[in-house]
Design an enzyme around this catalytic site. Structure first.
Site, PDB file in Angstrom:
ATOM      1  N   ASN A  21       0.827  -1.376  -0.019  1.00 37.31           N
ATOM      2  CA  ASN A  21       0.077   0.117  -0.174  1.00 37.31           C
ATOM      3  C   ASN A  21       0.752   1.115   0.058  1.00 37.31           C
ATOM      4  O   ASN A  21       2.048   1.284   0.202  1.00 37.31           O
ATOM      5  CB  ASN A  21      -0.935   0.080   1.239  1.00 37.31           C
ATOM      6  CG  ASN A  21      -2.166  -0.597   0.751  1.00 37.31           C
ATOM      7  OD1 ASN A  21      -2.926  -0.497  -0.152  1.00 37.31           O
ATOM      8  ND2 ASN A  21      -2.556  -1.782   2.001  1.00 37.31           N
ATOM      9  N   CYS A  22       0.168   2.381  -0.423  1.00 39.13           N
ATOM     10  CA  CYS A  22       0.756   3.697  -0.448  1.00 39.13           C
ATOM     11  C   CYS A  22       1.778   4.084   0.744  1.00 39.13           C
ATOM     12  O   CYS A  22       1.245   3.789   2.002  1.00 39.13           O
ATOM     13  CB  CYS A  22      -0.096   4.886  -0.521  1.00 39.13           C
ATOM     14  SG  CYS A  22       0.487   6.459  -0.283  1.00 39.13           S
ATOM     15  N   PRO A  23       2.835   4.251   0.777  1.00 40.81           N
ATOM     16  CA  PRO A  23       3.593   4.723  -0.491  1.00 40.81           C
ATOM     17  C   PRO A  23       4.506   3.688  -0.952  1.00 40.81           C
ATOM     18  O   PRO A  23       5.430   4.079  -1.911  1.00 40.81           O
ATOM     19  CB  PRO A  23       4.253   5.895  -0.092  1.00 40.81           C
ATOM     20  CG  PRO A  23       4.916   5.640   1.266  1.00 40.81           C
ATOM     21  CD  PRO A  23       3.633   4.566   1.908  1.00 40.81           C
TER      22      PRO A  23
END
Lengths: 83, 210
Positions: A21-23
């Protein structure tokens, strides 16, 4: 539907960012693209829906080109050419 | 109507004011004799504002887990996107950058009390809200694992690997009794407000206070 103008399927490197997941997809991509030469291709697979917008922004920021982007069965695929 | 003018003898005025003619003469000669400095030619800016490398500057002040998250996400994403990224770590924001194995740091009892109440280290962060004696951070940690969200220790490692520069605040380090040896490896040289201001006012720079 995948729109592509890939000249070849020879990738200098591949990155499996599925599940991240981000980032992290962007962070790992930035690390991976440093391992290839200018003009070479990097294939990235990701499952984070935010990565569609993030890869576009990352490409504009860094100048690395998105050659192909597409989605199939919840997996996003990006082919990037190093600047 | 005009204001009344008072006529005064200039010599008397000088005497009243204590004018030192020797000193005046010296100052005049000094001014005249001072070498005229050659005008320095300032080279035109080689990089226009638009071409200037993008920068992200974060003042990382709070040090709680829900604030460290955005600091580390934004800084690692910025560095990954080619931004020159600097995180100035100050006050509570210093404690996550103390080595995990340090428990109590500082020289005097007050400094020791600070770290007794807020355990330092990136693995020991509290929530700014709903901490509930550690219950909140534990649940958030579980959720992060369940949804495969990178946690602060992993993000910090990534940020450092991507070249994010973490600059500790010299003044707070002294106030908290923190020595360079108490801090994790790879931090920048401790600095102060002027250093951060200079970075924050450069072109193409985004600044955050977290």
């Amino acid at each position: 539907m995948t729109v592509t103008n890939e000249p070849t399927t020879d990738y200098a490197a591949q990155l499996d960012a599925r599940g991240l997941n981000c980032p992290m997809p962007i962070v790992k991509t930035a690390q991976a693209i440093k391992t290839i030469e200018s003009g070479q291709l990097l294939e990235v697979l990701a499952t984070d829906p935010g990565s569609v917008a993030d890869f576009a922004a990352w490409s504009r920021s860094t100048g690395n080109e998105i050659v192909t982007s597409g989605e199939q069965d919840g997996v996003y695929r990006f082919v990037l050419r190093r600047k | 109507m005009t204001a009344p003018t008072i006529e005064r003898d200039p010599a008397q005025v000088e005497h009243d004011l204590g004018v030192d003619h020797d000193l005046l003469g010296f100052l005049e000669s000094a001014v005249i004799e001072a070498p005229v400095e050659e005008t320095m030619t300032v080279p035109a800016a080689e990089v226009s504002a638009e071409e200037q490398t993008k920068q992200l500057v974060i003042i990382n002040w709070s040090g709680e887990v829900d604030k460290m998250w955005p600091t580390l996400i934004m800084s690692s994403a910025a560095a990954a996107s080619g931004y020159k990224t600097t995180v100035f770590i100050t006050f509570w924001g210093l404690l996550p950058f103390v080595k995990d194995q340090k428990r109590i740091v500082g020289d005097n009892w007050m400094q020791k009390m600070l770290t007794l109440m807020q355990r330092p280290g990136i693995h020991h962060l509290k929530l700014s809200k709903m901490n509930f004696l550690g219950m909140g951070p534990w649940m958030v940690g579980k959720l992060a694992t369940k949804y495969n969200v990178a946690k602060p220790p992993e993000l910090l490692e990534a940020a450092q690997a991507m070249g994010v520069e973490f600059i500790p605040c010299q003044m707070t380090m002294e106030m908290f009794g923190l020595k360079p040896d108490d801090m994790i490896e790879g931090l920048g040289e401790p600095a102060g407000a002027a250093t951060v201001l200079e970075l924050m006012t450069q072109p193409n720079t985004a600044s955050l206070f977290i």
